[in-house]
Design a protein around this motif. Structure first.
Motif, PDB file in Angstrom:
ATOM      1  N   LEU A 189       0.831  -1.197   0.000  1.00 45.33           N
ATOM      2  CA  LEU A 189       0.000   0.000   0.000  1.00 45.33           C
ATOM      3  C   LEU A 189       0.868   1.250   0.000  1.00 45.33           C
ATOM      4  CD1 LEU A 189      -2.710  -0.894   2.666  1.00 45.33           C
ATOM      5  CD2 LEU A 189      -3.119  -0.525   0.226  1.00 45.33           C
ATOM      6  N   VAL A 190       0.413   2.271  -0.690  1.00 41.91           N
ATOM      7  CA  VAL A 190       1.084   3.565  -0.625  1.00 41.91           C
ATOM      8  C   VAL A 190       1.013   4.062   0.815  1.00 41.91           C
ATOM      9  CG1 VAL A 190       0.997   5.958  -1.398  1.00 41.91           C
ATOM     10  CG2 VAL A 190       0.588   4.104  -3.024  1.00 41.91           C
ATOM     11  N   ARG A 191       2.137   4.535   1.343  1.00 38.68           N
ATOM     12  CA  ARG A 191       2.231   4.806   2.771  1.00 38.68           C
ATOM     13  C   ARG A 191       2.127   6.270   3.141  1.00 38.68           C
ATOM     14  NH1 ARG A 191       6.416   0.308   5.089  1.00 38.68           N
ATOM     15  NH2 ARG A 191       5.916  -1.326   3.597  1.00 38.68           N
ATOM     16  N   ASP A 192       1.780   7.112   2.187  1.00 40.64           N
ATOM     17  CA  ASP A 192       1.641   8.531   2.509  1.00 40.64           C
ATOM     18  C   ASP A 192       0.344   9.063   1.906  1.00 40.64           C
ATOM     19  OD1 ASP A 192       2.202   8.796  -0.231  1.00 40.64           O
ATOM     20  OD2 ASP A 192       4.325   9.100   0.146  1.00 40.64           O
ATOM     21  N   ASN A 193       0.081  10.317   2.137  1.00 44.40           N
ATOM     22  CA  ASN A 193      -1.108  10.968   1.583  1.00 44.40           C
ATOM     23  C   ASN A 193      -0.784  11.436   0.162  1.00 44.40           C
ATOM     24  OD1 ASN A 193      -3.629  12.169   1.315  1.00 44.40           O
ATOM     25  ND2 ASN A 193      -3.006  14.043   2.385  1.00 44.40           N
ATOM     26  N   ARG A 194      -0.799  10.493  -0.774  1.00 45.05           N
ATOM     27  CA  ARG A 194      -0.319  10.768  -2.134  1.00 45.05           C
ATOM     28  C   ARG A 194      -1.373  11.449  -2.992  1.00 45.05           C
ATOM     29  NH1 ARG A 194       2.963   6.088  -5.131  1.00 45.05           N
ATOM     30  NH2 ARG A 194       4.431   6.775  -3.518  1.00 45.05           N
ATOM     31  N   ASP A 195      -0.903  12.313  -3.852  1.00 46.13           N
ATOM     32  CA  ASP A 195      -1.739  12.923  -4.887  1.00 46.13           C
ATOM     33  C   ASP A 195      -1.808  11.939  -6.053  1.00 46.13           C
ATOM     34  OD1 ASP A 195      -2.866  14.366  -6.959  1.00 46.13           O
ATOM     35  OD2 ASP A 195      -1.603  16.134  -6.686  1.00 46.13           O
ATOM     36  N   TYR A 196      -3.003  11.394  -6.303  1.00 50.05           N
ATOM     37  CA  TYR A 196      -3.164  10.385  -7.353  1.00 50.05           C
ATOM     38  C   TYR A 196      -3.586  10.978  -8.695  1.00 50.05           C
ATOM     39  CZ  TYR A 196      -2.886   6.899  -3.639  1.00 50.05           C
ATOM     40  OH  TYR A 196      -2.462   6.121  -2.592  1.00 50.05           O
ATOM     41  N   THR A 197      -3.559  12.285  -8.804  1.00 46.05           N
ATOM     42  CA  THR A 197      -4.008  12.912 -10.051  1.00 46.05           C
ATOM     43  C   THR A 197      -3.139  12.512 -11.230  1.00 46.05           C
ATOM     44  OG1 THR A 197      -4.765  14.825  -8.769  1.00 46.05           O
ATOM     45  CG2 THR A 197      -4.577  15.096 -11.164  1.00 46.05           C
ATOM     46  N   GLN A 198      -1.834  12.479 -11.018  1.00 47.53           N
ATOM     47  CA  GLN A 198      -0.894  12.188 -12.098  1.00 47.53           C
ATOM     48  C   GLN A 198       0.500  11.985 -11.525  1.00 47.53           C
ATOM     49  OE1 GLN A 198      -1.141  16.580 -13.555  1.00 47.53           O
ATOM     50  NE2 GLN A 198       0.882  15.867 -14.206  1.00 47.53           N
ATOM     51  N   ILE A 199       1.431  11.581 -12.402  1.00 43.11           N
ATOM     52  CA  ILE A 199       2.858  11.642 -12.070  1.00 43.11           C
ATOM     53  C   ILE A 199       3.350  13.008 -12.534  1.00 43.11           C
ATOM     54  CG2 ILE A 199       5.126  10.634 -12.400  1.00 43.11           C
ATOM     55  CD1 ILE A 199       3.844   8.051 -13.191  1.00 43.11           C
TER      56      ILE A 199
END
Length: 217
Positions: A189-199
């Protein structure tokens, strides 16, 4: 006389043992590299002022550089194919509800062909490069992985899914063990509060994305 008679048998048994030991060590290395890559990719990114982490192309390239170094004498880039997928179950701006999809994939390794490219789903090289629907990626409602052991992303979260296919070349040709493809996968699982909008790629003139249409070491 006895030594001369037993020497061929000793050499055969010894060679067979060395070959099996090397195959076991290589299997262990590839499996640990897959887990290492999934772990590292689940943590990287740059923290924004709002506490949201942005994943950048340079972060992915750095993760790949690290796994090359970790491979040591194992020619992972020359004889293997590494695929990093972002399996996400989030609601993008163009969605009415969370959708599980392979939002983007990044790869390295020169090996290609049957059993070497990703067997769990693919997406376009431009997928995830911006926030437009045309680059949304590939729907994966059933998740990723082998039948009966598929991985799904929780709602509003993502999973870093790694697949490594490595062309193993035996030490003694095909005398004891035939050449084969070693296949391992890992996910975290991604372990931070990631922005999933784009790379993100703020230095697009300097950073070349490791898209899966490229085959390099």
């Amino acid at each position: 006389m006895e030594f001369a008679l037993t020497l061929p048998l000793l050499l055969a048994v010894g060679g067979w043992g060395v070959e099996l030991a090397w195959l076991s060590i290589t299997n262990l290395r590839i499996s640990q590299l897959a887990l290492n890559l999934a772990d590292t990719a689940s943590r990287v990114g740059v923290n924004g002022s709002s506490g949201v982490t942005q994943l950048r192309e340079t972060d992915i390239n750095d993760v790949f550089a690290g796994i090359r170094l970790a491979a040591g004498s194992t020619p992972l880039g020359a004889s293997g194919r590494v695929t990093l997928s972002s399996l996400e179950n989030v609601q993008q701006s163009y969605d009415n509800a969370p959708v599980q999809r392979i939002h983007w994939q990044r790869c390295f390794g020169q090996a290609s062909g049957v059993g070497l490219d990703s067997s769990y789903g693919t997406t376009t090289p431009t997928a995830g490069s911006d926030g437009r629907q045309q680059n949304a990626g590939t729907n994966a409602s059933d998740g990723m992985g082998d039948a009966g052991a598929k991985v799904s992303a929780p709602v509003n979260n993502g999973v870093m899914f790694v697949e490594i296919n490595y062309r193993y070349q035996p030490l003694f040709g095909s005398l004891f063990v035939s050449p084969r493809i070693l296949h391992y996968s890992a996910s975290l699982l991604v372990r931070d509060n990631r922005d999933y909008t784009q790379i993100y790629n703020p230095n697009d003139s300097l950073v070349t994305p490791s898209t899966c249409d490229r085959y390099s070491t």
